[in-house]
Scaffold this active site. Structure first.
Site, PDB file in Angstrom:
ATOM      1  N   HIS A   1      46.525  40.791  51.685  1.00 14.21           N
ATOM      2  CA  HIS A   1      47.207  41.306  50.491  1.00 14.21           C
ATOM      3  C   HIS A   1      48.340  42.238  50.895  1.00 14.21           C
ATOM      4  O   HIS A   1      48.173  43.089  51.767  1.00 14.21           O
ATOM      5  CB  HIS A   1      46.230  42.077  49.605  1.00 14.21           C
ATOM      6  CG  HIS A   1      45.067  41.261  49.136  1.00 14.21           C
ATOM      7  ND1 HIS A   1      45.064  40.570  47.945  1.00 14.21           N
ATOM      8  CD2 HIS A   1      43.873  41.001  49.720  1.00 14.21           C
ATOM      9  CE1 HIS A   1      43.911  39.944  47.804  1.00 14.21           C
ATOM     10  NE2 HIS A   1      43.168  40.187  48.866  1.00 14.21           N
TER      11      HIS A   1
ATOM     12  N   ASP B   1      49.236  40.826  41.866  1.00 15.61           N
ATOM     13  CA  ASP B   1      48.122  41.287  42.700  1.00 15.61           C
ATOM     14  C   ASP B   1      48.279  42.776  43.027  1.00 15.61           C
ATOM     15  O   ASP B   1      49.321  43.197  43.530  1.00 15.61           O
ATOM     16  CB  ASP B   1      48.131  40.440  43.991  1.00 15.61           C
ATOM     17  CG  ASP B   1      47.062  40.851  45.001  1.00 15.61           C
ATOM     18  OD1 ASP B   1      46.161  41.642  44.660  1.00 15.61           O
ATOM     19  OD2 ASP B   1      47.140  40.350  46.142  1.00 15.61           O
TER      20      ASP B   1
HETATM   21 ZN   LIG Z   1      41.446  37.573  45.284  1.00 13.95          ZN
HETATM   22 ZN   LIG Z   2      42.266  35.694  48.023  1.00 10.98          ZN
END
Ligand SMILES: [Zn+2]
Ligand SMILES: [Zn+2]
Length: 554
Positions: free
Chosen positions: A367, A194
């Protein structure tokens, strides 16, 4: 020689519609089936999906679909993928508990009930042809988020999904760092990581830090409080409920997806609302302002969301007025800033106070920031890195982080959608480009009739209308006279030569195809025509006028 092939169909060079094909010995595991919402330029489009035509010819090779978590950009395309590939052709869908519950609810709405959805707990192993599948528990802004580990004879492919390393998550279950380290101790051949917050330095704040700030903000309010956040952020909703309890307020849930997700979350034990704490929508109006917190959808300024309607004095149950406070416990996803600002300004206009993340730390990203991305790299020590889930800038920044922790620059692959990474004993390299791109969804899943009317008006105002009248024979379904094509308000139509004739041609082809397939039901024929002509017009004009087919039998 055994070769791994990892093909991203979405999520690179963009944020949204994540989809990754992992292939070994001709067998495929598909990780994530996401969508994204249309940008301002994609008027009249409801949803944007990755182009997954690659899978159409390969569906027999598909071992399973694995979904990392329940967000739309990872799960949202599942109904269309199952419908296109064939429900009976996709053997099984795996994911965490909440993810599968959300998938079930989504598929039920689409009346897709055949494909088995299997809840898989972190740590369990499932053999899938040449792969051995394992999920690793991670923290993110939705419960039951996992990384996907596909163990192969060449090593483990680890797709992180969306993650942060939250040391004090609301449910007390941090990411399984020891399992990640153990995977790193063996051989992680490829990390697909990510990249969303690769541009934010340091560590992301913990989700559990949000609650006290919400409580502080609540304590300063005298009137009603409306908190808006993502409906899927179950732990955030929990913290709003807890903060409300602390200041002696009750809560009401407003917005369809908010009620739906909280119901699913409650049934799985992810959220607890004490007895008597939850008000029904109809009780809101008579309840004292200073005792009430409304939890609402609309944090992104979505056109038909509850909050947007409140801001326009158009919500049936919640009428906002001077002295009320609206708290945005979310930040706008890139692209939504304008709609959010407009909503905020409307709220000021009707006399509300507005609190956003600029005023207080009432939101935490799901995130990880740079230090967390580095931690992931150091834990799993992958042989190769393919940064995913990010625009090109963030992919580059993620690559720079890998460089900083000492990865060989030749082992870092800045990829893009449709570009497969091929790995064998000799090394890794990009292979031949495969078709990728976008598929638009136009009105397959309409909400209530008010939504449909609004969508129609938007389409008409932007792109006009085509009316197509086709006359077919009752005997064999073939066309008896050329189709009539009428249009109003379609921009730039005169600049493209012969469009109307070409549309007639498209009608001919569409009806001939339908006749060959023995489609005779008028409704179905009109649906056929609608889809074919809408696609044709879009390809020619890059516009989405309303298409109204009329089929007459003689
Ligand atoms: Zn995502
Ligand atoms: Zn997500």
């Amino acid at each position: 020689m055994t070769a791994l092939r990892v093909l991203p169909l979405g999520g690179l060079g963009e944020i949204g519609k994540n989809m990754m094909v992992v292939e070994l010995d001709g067998r495929i595991v598909l990780v994530d089936v996401g969508l994204r919402f249309p940008t301002a330029g994609e008027l009249g489009i409801d949803l944007v999906l990755p182009d997954f035509s690659y899978l159409r010819d390969r569906v027999d090779d598909l071992e399973a679909i694995v979904v990392t978590h329940g967000h739309e950009d990872h799960l949202g395309a599942l109904p269309w993928v199952l419908r296109e590939l064939g429900e009976d052709k996709v053997p099984v869908v795996y994911g965490g508990r909440l993810t599968m519950a959300m998938a079930r609810s989504k598929l039920d709405e689409h009346k897709l009930t055949e494909t088995p959805l299997e809840q898989l707990d972190p740590g369990e192993h499932v053999p899938l042809g040449p792969f051995d599948l394992e999920l690793v528990h991670m923290t993110h802004s939705i419960p039951d988020s996992v990384a996907v580990a596909l163990h192969t004879e060449l090593g483990t492919v680890l797709v992180t999904g969306d993650y942060k390393f939250d040391q004090t998550p609301v449910d007390g279950r941090p990411a399984d760092v020891s399992r990640l380290a153990a995977l790193g101790g063996d051989e992680v051949v490829l990390l697909c990581g990510d990249s969303t917050n690769a541009d934010r330095t340091g560590f992301s704040p913990s989700e559990s830090g949000v609650g006290p700030h919400l409580e502080e903000a609540f304590a300063r309010c005298d009137g009603r409080i409306v908190v808006t956040c993502f409906a899927s952020n179950i732990h955030r909703v929990q913290q709003v409920v807890d903060a409300a309890a602390q200041v002696g307020r009750k809560v009401a849930l407003v917005g369809r997806s908010m009620r739906k997700n909280v119901n699913i979350g409650r049934s799985l034990g992810h959220i607890e609302i004490p007895q008597g704490m939850l008000l029904q929508t109809r009780e809101i109006d008579d309840f004292p302002d200073h005792r009430l917190v409304v939890i609402s959808t609309g944090s992104q300024g979505e056109p038909l969301s509850a909050l947007r309607r409140m801001a326009h004095h158009d919500h049936p149950a919640v009428k906002l007025h001077e002295g009320d406070t609206v708290i945005f416990s979310a930040t706008p996803v890139p692209g939504n800033e304008r709609a959010v600002n407009e909503t905020i300004d409307r709220l000021y206009h009707i006399g509300c106070d507005v609190v956003t993340t600029r005023d207080a730390p009432i939101h935490a990203s799901g995130h990880g920031y740079t230090e967390e991305l580095k931690l992931m790299l150091n834990l799993v020590r992958p042989r190769y890195l393919l940064p995913v889930h990010g625009d090109y800038k963030r992919i580059r920044l993620h690559a720079d982080l890998a460089d900083a922790v000492g990865m060989d620059p030749d082992a870092i692959f800045e990829g893009e959608n449709g570009l497969p990474l091929e790995i064998d004993e000799r090394g890794a390299r990009f292979g031949d480009r495969t078709r990728s791109g976008v598929v638009f969804v136009d009105g397959v899943d309409l909400g209530d009739p008010a939504d449909a009317a609004l969508r129609d008006r938007r389409m008409l105002s932007a792109d006009g209308i085509f009316i197509v009248v086709a006359t077919i024979s009752e005997q064999d379904g073939r066309q008896v006279v050329p189709a009539e094509v009428m249009f109003r308000g379609v921009p730039f139509l005169d600049e493209v030569d012969g469009v109307v004739d070409d549309i007639r041609g498209a009608v001919d082809r569409s009806l001939a195809k339908a006749a060959d397939e023995d489609v005779r039901e008028i409704d179905l024929l009109q649906q056929y025509l609608h889809d074919d002509i809408a696609t044709f017009v879009y390809e020619r004009l890059r516009r989405r006028p309303m298409v109204l087919p009329v089929v007459v039998e003689v």
